[in-house]
Scaffold this active site. Structure first.
Site, PDB file in Angstrom:
ATOM      1  N   GLN A 123     -17.996  21.643 105.876  1.00  0.00           N
ATOM      2  CA  GLN A 123     -17.539  22.490 104.777  1.00  0.00           C
ATOM      3  C   GLN A 123     -17.493  23.930 105.279  1.00  0.00           C
ATOM      4  O   GLN A 123     -18.386  24.373 105.990  1.00  0.00           O
ATOM      5  CB  GLN A 123     -18.438  22.323 103.545  1.00  0.00           C
ATOM      6  CG  GLN A 123     -19.916  22.515 103.757  1.00  0.00           C
ATOM      7  CD  GLN A 123     -20.362  23.953 103.572  1.00  0.00           C
ATOM      8  OE1 GLN A 123     -19.547  24.825 103.301  1.00  0.00           O
ATOM      9  NE2 GLN A 123     -21.648  24.175 103.732  1.00  0.00           N
ATOM     10  N   SER A 126     -18.963  29.308 102.682  1.00  0.00           N
ATOM     11  CA  SER A 126     -19.480  30.682 102.597  1.00  0.00           C
ATOM     12  C   SER A 126     -18.819  31.598 103.612  1.00  0.00           C
ATOM     13  O   SER A 126     -18.320  31.159 104.657  1.00  0.00           O
ATOM     14  CB  SER A 126     -20.981  30.686 102.856  1.00  0.00           C
ATOM     15  OG  SER A 126     -21.654  29.956 101.871  1.00  0.00           O
ATOM     16  N   SER A 158     -22.126  23.722 107.405  1.00  0.00           N
ATOM     17  CA  SER A 158     -22.908  22.554 107.816  1.00  0.00           C
ATOM     18  C   SER A 158     -22.030  21.590 108.608  1.00  0.00           C
ATOM     19  O   SER A 158     -20.888  21.345 108.235  1.00  0.00           O
ATOM     20  CB  SER A 158     -23.456  21.834 106.588  1.00  0.00           C
ATOM     21  OG  SER A 158     -24.323  22.690 105.897  1.00  0.00           O
ATOM     22  N   GLU A 241     -20.880  18.810  94.607  1.00  0.00           N
ATOM     23  CA  GLU A 241     -21.994  19.132  95.491  1.00  0.00           C
ATOM     24  C   GLU A 241     -23.294  19.122  94.704  1.00  0.00           C
ATOM     25  O   GLU A 241     -24.294  18.577  95.145  1.00  0.00           O
ATOM     26  CB  GLU A 241     -21.777  20.493  96.151  1.00  0.00           C
ATOM     27  CG  GLU A 241     -22.823  20.760  97.214  1.00  0.00           C
ATOM     28  CD  GLU A 241     -22.615  22.078  97.934  1.00  0.00           C
ATOM     29  OE1 GLU A 241     -23.325  22.320  98.901  1.00  0.00           O
ATOM     30  OE2 GLU A 241     -21.752  22.874  97.514  1.00  0.00           O
TER      31      GLU A 241
END
Lengths: 376, 307
Positions: A123, A126, A158, A241
């Site tokens: 993903q 951020s 991640s 999530e």
């Protein structure tokens, strides 16, 4: 009101239990090159047994399992001590987004490879200036022939150190503010112009990474939903999530039972009795809460601000039960690999997927109806 | 699996809430604390008409033959409205005590009230001065009160009395039903405390803003909401499985969540919540009293961990 499980689901659970008992391996951390490869193999093995994405439709490698069966699968999975899922970001965040907003072509191209672990997704959510406040992101995409050119920087991604592809939001209309003018892209982590810089986590392994993008070409086929509608598309993923939560009760009850066993094996120290009991009570509450959510969703309900209740609760449950285990172990805790790994992972719970503070705001404003704080 | 209340159970809860909201329950509760029982007795007769004490009594004895899930639905509403009286004893415990069988029709109809003693967890009998039936739960027999002197409680609405020759007890189905009903009461009280605090935070201003806008207040209330949300399935689940482990888990969690709700409610309300005039106080003291009654945290945590 009942907790009875239908015969078909019992049969499914028994099949899963039996298969896991025969196949569960012990793998090195997925945050090492060796471990990542081993986890990919495990995903393929799960897929061969049609157990990698049980709730998906059959045509994409699933078996149309009901929500209850999925929860039962997860309970068995964790009770068996099976490895963490290297494909988790793809399966639980991107997958549902594609089912909701993707094209048939995207689903056919992406989902089967994801289900087999052939393509592992990171993903790219951020940015350095946009953590909890995703709408503040600055990475951009500009139109070019047949697609887009992506530039900017993503961080805390991640799995990105070893994954194949990534998904995230980019600003496509610099004139629009905040969450307007964002577009949801998928991109190749090995494409020209992409630099991945692994970031070691507390355990020293590169569980996440920074991603630098310099004029990276992405074809139109890798845009999910309409350009400019990325925020709306992403909200599906964000809820998923937090709703990941739904898959976790087995993990917590399994960990709580291990904690009770640990407590007994160390002579039932009175000093930790209440904390051990509270950890078990929390895990049991969480399991029953999940059964309630499953029942509600089966009747057509939606996951709303309850996702935040869920996340706030389980992240502290996880932390509490691991903290308690380390305290029971005393000096031996330092070198107990299993509990230490679980503890380090639990430390991230109140941060990722929306911090505690963000979850509390959501609960207060959306569940309790308290007034919004004046914002700039 | 359908782990959710049925439409009938939700309707039952609504009718209890409607009745108790319209019946000046706080007034009856305050009178009860002073030993003036009539408004409270009227309230309890109304609850009997809605079927509360008849729930667990079988149809042959004038009851409804309902199950423990219906019981927790009822007690959540009774806790929410802080209804006074020996309701746990009458509606949850006595229907499971064979020695009290002759009294079941009178209990179901609301003509009689029961009270219970079960040391060490229930050392004193609630409202023994007005209960027709005194159950010595350890002996499984009907007991009797002697003195009529009230032993003062932390919660002024809990009028407690000494009962001679009470027999020690640590478990059993009747006891577990009492624990379950107390857990549901605590959950209901906690929910009222949260609702009242949220309502207050939406109308009270300080420094030119509603206090509910401040994160300091929001985050306190979000924590209370989270713990209550996770308590409800434990209480409902314990009613379904009836396992002592689940019932003890429900009692511990309900006590902790309700106490957090009570402390938070007082903090959000400030001094007004500390007054006897405010209804918050009716829950504040009851929650603390019930946290220790019917088995304290130590006892129930030990049962949770029992092999």
């Amino acid at each position: 009101m009942d907790l009875d499980i239908d015969a078909e689901s019992v049969a499914f659970r028994d099949e899963v239990r039996e298969w896991l008992a025969a196949h569960v391996p012990t793998l090195p951390s997925m945050d090492t090159a060796e471990g990542f490869a081993a986890h990919r193999e495990w995903e393929a093995q799960l897929a061969d047994a049609r157990l990698s994405v049980v709730s998906w439709p059959r045509e994409y490698g699933g078996r149309d399992a009901s929500l209850l069966q999925w929860v039962l699968f997860e309970e068995e999975y964790y009770a068996a001590g099976a490895p963490g899922r290297v494909s988790q970001n793809g399966i639980f965040m991107l997958g549902p987004t594609l089912f909701a907003h993707g094209t048939a072509e995207q689903r056919d191209r992406i989902l089967p490879a994801m289900a087999r672990g052939e393509q592992v997704w990171a993903q790219a959510w951020s940015e350095p200036e946009a953590g909890s406040d995703i709408a503040a992101l600055r990475s951009s995409a500009v139109r070019t022939e047949g697609g887009w050119l992506l530039s900017g920087q993503k961080t805390w991604s991640s799995r990105a150190a070893f994954a194949d592809r990534a998904f995230g939001l980019f600003r496509t209309d610099p004139g629009e503010r905040r969450h307007r003018g964002l577009t949801y892209f998928m991109f190749d982590l090995r494409a020209e112009g992409v630099t991945v810089r692994p970031i070691p986590q507390l355990d020293g392994e590169p569980g996440f990474a920074e991603i630098f993008l310099d004029q990276v070409f992405v074809p139109d086929a890798d845009v999910i939903g309409e350009p400019g509608q990325g925020w709306r598309v992403a909200m599906t993923t964000a809820n998923n999530e937090r709703g990941l939560s739904l898959r976790s009760p087995g993990r917590f009850l399994a960990a709580a039972n291990r904690l009770v066993d640990l407590w007994r094996s160390t002579g039932e120290p009175a000093a930790s009795r209440d904390r051990v009991a509270d950890a078990w009570i929390g895990a049991r509450a969480y399991q029953l809460y999940t059964f309630g959510t499953v029942s509600r969703l089966a009747e057509g309900g939606q996951l709303g601000p309850e996702s935040s209740v869920n996340k706030l609760f389980w992240s502290h449950l996880d932390l509490g039960l691991h903290d308690t285990a380390l305290d029971i172990l005393g000096p031996a805790a330092e070198t107990d690999r299993a509990w230490v790994e679980g503890y380090l992972f639990s430390l991230a719970g109140p941060i990722y997927g929306g911090t505690d503070q963000i979850q509390r705001n959501t609960i207060a404003e959306r569940l309790l109806g308290l007034p919004k704080e004046a914002r700039r | 699996m359908r782990f959710a209340l049925s439409p009938e159970q939700r309707d039952f809860a609504t009718s209890l809430h409607d009745y108790l909201t319209g019946a000046d329950t706080p007034g009856a509760t305050r009178s009860w604390a002073q030993g003036r029982h009539e408004p409270g007795r009227k309230l309890l007769r109304g609850l009997a008409e809605l079927g509360v004490p008849a729930l667990l009594i079988d149809e042959a004895h004038g009851g409804l033959g309902a199950d423990p899930v219906d019981l927790v639905v009822a007690f959540e509403a009774l806790g929410y409205h802080a209804v006074p009286g020996p309701l746990v004893e009458t509606a949850a415990v006595a229907p499971a005590v064979p020695a009290a069988q002759a009294w079941w029709p009178a209990l179901a109809s609301g003509e009689a009230l029961a009270t219970v003693v079960a040391p060490p967890h229930v050392p004193l009998a609630l409202d023994a001065d007005i209960a027709q039936v005194v159950v010595d739960l350890g002996a499984g027999t009907l007991g009797e009160t002697t003195g009529t002197e009230v032993v003062g409680s932390l919660d002024p609405t809990r009028r407690l009395f000494r009962v001679p020759s009470a027999t020690p007890l640590t478990g059993g189905r009747a006891f577990d039903l009492g624990v379950l009903a107390v857990a549901a009461q605590l959950l209901g009280a906690g929910q009222w405390l949260l609702d009242a605090s949220v309502a207050y935070a939406k109308q009270r201003s300080q420094y030119g803003r509603l206090i509910g806008e401040y994160q300091a207040i929001k985050h306190l209330l979000a924590d209370v909401a989270t713990h209550l949300e996770l308590t409800r399935p434990l209480v409902h689940g314990a009613a379904v499985t009836a396992s002592p482990q689940d019932i003890s888990a429900a009692k511990v969690k309900a006590g902790d969540a309700a106490y957090l709700a009570a402390r938070t409610a007082l903090q959000v309300h400030g001094a007004i919540g500390y007054t006897a005039e405010h209804d918050l106080g009716l829950r504040l003291t009851k929650v603390r009293a019930l946290t220790g009654a019917w088995g304290d945290g130590r006892f129930h945590r030990e049962r949770v961990l029992a092999r």
